[in-house]
Design a protein around this motif. Structure first.
Motif, short mmCIF file in Angstrom:
data_model
loop_
_atom_site.label_atom_id
_atom_site.label_comp_id
_atom_site.label_asym_id
_atom_site.label_seq_id
_atom_site.Cartn_x
_atom_site.Cartn_y
_atom_site.Cartn_z
N MET A 1 -2.94 13.39 15.36
CA MET A 1 -2.66 13.13 14.05
C MET A 1 -2.89 11.73 13.74
SD MET A 1 -0.06 15.89 12.45
CE MET A 1 1.44 15.13 12.08
N SER A 2 -3.14 11.56 12.54
CA SER A 2 -3.47 9.88 12.05
C SER A 2 -2.32 9.52 11.48
CB SER A 2 -4.53 9.96 10.85
OG SER A 2 -3.95 10.64 9.74
N ILE A 3 -2.36 8.08 11.38
CA ILE A 3 -1.14 7.25 10.90
C ILE A 3 -0.71 7.96 9.73
CG2 ILE A 3 -0.31 4.96 10.06
CD1 ILE A 3 -2.08 3.82 12.58
N ALA A 4 -1.65 8.33 8.73
CA ALA A 4 -1.46 8.71 7.32
C ALA A 4 -0.73 10.04 7.32
CB ALA A 4 -2.89 8.75 6.65
N GLU A 5 -1.34 10.72 8.34
CA GLU A 5 -0.61 12.17 8.45
C GLU A 5 0.73 11.96 8.83
OE1 GLU A 5 -4.18 15.25 9.21
OE2 GLU A 5 -3.92 13.59 10.85
N ASN A 6 1.12 11.30 9.93
CA ASN A 6 2.32 10.80 10.55
C ASN A 6 3.51 10.29 9.39
OD1 ASN A 6 1.61 11.72 12.96
ND2 ASN A 6 1.24 9.86 13.70
N LEU A 7 2.87 9.40 8.70
CA LEU A 7 3.97 8.93 7.45
C LEU A 7 4.20 10.03 6.53
CD1 LEU A 7 1.74 5.45 6.84
CD2 LEU A 7 4.34 5.73 7.25
N GLU A 8 3.00 10.88 6.26
CA GLU A 8 3.27 11.90 5.32
C GLU A 8 4.36 12.79 5.62
OE1 GLU A 8 0.01 13.96 3.72
OE2 GLU A 8 1.15 15.50 3.02
N PRO B 1 -1.86 -2.88 16.89
CA PRO B 1 -2.52 -3.80 16.49
C PRO B 1 -2.49 -4.00 14.84
CG PRO B 1 -3.95 -1.90 16.92
CD PRO B 1 -2.45 -1.62 17.52
N GLN B 2 -3.11 -4.77 14.37
CA GLN B 2 -3.28 -5.03 12.93
C GLN B 2 -3.88 -4.03 12.16
OE1 GLN B 2 -5.84 -8.26 10.91
NE2 GLN B 2 -4.02 -9.28 10.81
N GLU B 3 -4.76 -3.41 13.01
CA GLU B 3 -5.59 -2.41 12.31
C GLU B 3 -4.80 -1.28 11.89
OE1 GLU B 3 -7.40 -3.35 15.79
OE2 GLU B 3 -7.32 -4.94 14.12
N ALA B 4 -3.72 -1.02 12.71
CA ALA B 4 -2.72 -0.06 12.64
C ALA B 4 -1.92 -0.19 11.29
CB ALA B 4 -1.95 0.27 13.69
N VAL B 5 -1.59 -1.60 11.25
CA VAL B 5 -0.90 -1.76 9.96
C VAL B 5 -1.50 -1.54 8.63
CG1 VAL B 5 0.31 -3.83 8.73
CG2 VAL B 5 0.63 -3.32 11.41
N LEU B 6 -2.78 -1.92 8.82
CA LEU B 6 -3.76 -1.80 7.62
C LEU B 6 -3.98 -0.41 7.18
CD1 LEU B 6 -6.48 -4.95 8.47
CD2 LEU B 6 -4.40 -4.83 6.95
N GLU C 1 -2.08 -13.01 7.57
CA GLU C 1 -2.96 -12.54 6.90
C GLU C 1 -2.79 -11.39 5.94
OE1 GLU C 1 -7.02 -11.84 8.97
OE2 GLU C 1 -5.75 -12.03 10.84
N VAL C 2 -2.20 -10.26 6.64
CA VAL C 2 -1.77 -8.86 6.02
C VAL C 2 -0.94 -9.47 4.73
CG1 VAL C 2 -0.51 -6.76 6.25
CG2 VAL C 2 -1.77 -7.71 8.04
N LEU C 3 0.11 -10.20 4.91
CA LEU C 3 1.11 -10.41 3.70
C LEU C 3 0.34 -11.21 2.60
CD1 LEU C 3 4.14 -11.58 5.95
CD2 LEU C 3 3.90 -9.59 4.60
N ALA C 4 -0.64 -12.07 3.17
CA ALA C 4 -1.51 -12.80 1.94
C ALA C 4 -2.28 -12.17 1.24
CB ALA C 4 -2.09 -14.12 2.79
N SER C 5 -2.92 -10.81 1.92
CA SER C 5 -3.77 -10.17 1.15
C SER C 5 -3.47 -8.90 0.74
CB SER C 5 -5.17 -9.91 2.32
OG SER C 5 -4.68 -9.48 3.43
N HIS C 6 -2.08 -8.28 0.94
CA HIS C 6 -1.62 -7.21 0.23
C HIS C 6 -0.28 -7.55 -0.40
CE1 HIS C 6 -4.19 -6.28 3.49
NE2 HIS C 6 -4.63 -4.90 2.63
N ALA C 7 -0.13 -7.84 -1.52
CA ALA C 7 1.09 -7.85 -2.39
C ALA C 7 1.78 -6.63 -2.27
CB ALA C 7 0.62 -8.36 -3.89
N PHE D 1 3.19 5.69 14.54
CA PHE D 1 2.05 4.73 15.34
C PHE D 1 1.86 5.48 16.74
CE2 PHE D 1 3.77 1.69 12.47
CZ PHE D 1 2.70 1.34 11.52
N GLY D 2 2.53 6.16 17.09
CA GLY D 2 2.31 6.98 18.72
C GLY D 2 2.99 6.17 19.60
#
Ligand SMILES: *Cc1c(COP(=O)(O)O)cnc(C)c1O
Length: 241
Positions: free
Chosen positions: A1-8, A38-43, A67-73, A235-236
């Motif tokens: 399952m993807s992160i999006a599916e797990n979140l749902e 990793p950061q990719e999982a957060v994104l 970086e994540v915080l700076a680019s995602h209000a 995230f697994g």
């Protein structure tokens, strides 16, 4: 399952647990615990609408989140792991909440560093929410065990609202056991302590109850949790190697 599916799936389970326990919809926030991922999982989680993230180690958090915080209000980082005093200044520029305030000296250092950054004009989040970690299960080593010490620390933090410190509530980890009655007892004891301290400090917004992880969040919601901290189920498994 993807992160999006797990979140749902998790969001759906949270909604069901809210309904089952007569809690209003949206009463329980979801903190996605991204440690060891990793950061990719957060994104990926952010793309799926997730905004609250938890990390338990400062070094890992500051390698992943600036970086994540700076680019995602709207994205907010919570520190949930035990915190050494010498690491406080590294996390203060990024954290919206520290959930693991477990001793007076740590609170002192957090306040000191907030004041330093503010007086030097460095951009830091306008507010820093603090949750006081309470020891409620025999196995866990962290958290306040003495109510008098907890109150002394709350009173210190209450006097630091000028530094943007907000006393927001409490956090606990249930014992790591299959015995559901012991897990439930741990959550119940935090809820009761929280009620008591909310009436003792009516001027403070001590309404956050951070309790529940992948294995026990349903019980936590039934016992009044307002924020569940979920890692594995989103995230697994973590690879500690
Ligand atoms: C790792 C961690 C979690 C998440 O645990 P999972 O079982 O992976 O959901 C929650 N709270 C704290 C304090 C943690 O360190």
């Amino acid at each position: 399952m993807s992160i999006a599916e797990n979140l749902e799936y998790i969001r759906h389970q949270i909604t069901e647990a809210e309904q089952r326990s007569g809690r209003p919809a949206g009463a329980v926030k979801l903190l996605a615990v991204s440690k060891f991922h990793p950061q990719e999982a957060v994104l990926e989680a952010i793309s799926a609408g997730q905004q609250l993230f938890g990390e338990n180690r400062v070094q890992e958090a500051v390698s992943k989140f600036p970086e994540v915080l700076a680019s995602h209000a709207g994205t907010e980082l919570h520190l949930i792991g035990s915190l050494q005093r010498n690491k406080v200044k590294s996390i203060v520029p990024y954290a919206g909440c520290i959930q693991s305030v477990d001793r007076y000296e740590l609170a002192e250092e957090i306040i000191k560093q907030r004041r330093k950054f503010l007086s030097s004009g460095t951009a830091i989040p306008a507010q820093l929410k603090l949750l006081f970690e309470v020891h409620t299960g025999e196995e866990s080593k962290s958290g306040f065990t003495e109510e008098s010490e907890l109150c002394r620390t709350i009173e210190l933090c209450r006097s630091a609202s000028d530094a943007g410190i907000v006393c927001s509530g409490f956090m606990t980890m249930a014992p790591n056991t299959d015995d559901k009655s012991r897990i439930r007892a741990s959550f119940k004891s935090l809820r009761e302590l929280s009620r008591k301290l909310q009436s003792q400090y009516p001027d403070l917004p001590l309404n956050e109850l951070s309790m529940g992880m992948s294995g026990d969040f349903q019980i936590a919601i039934e016992e009044g949790s307002t924020m569940v901290r979920i890692g594995t189920a989103i995230f697994g498994e973590r690879n500690y190697a």
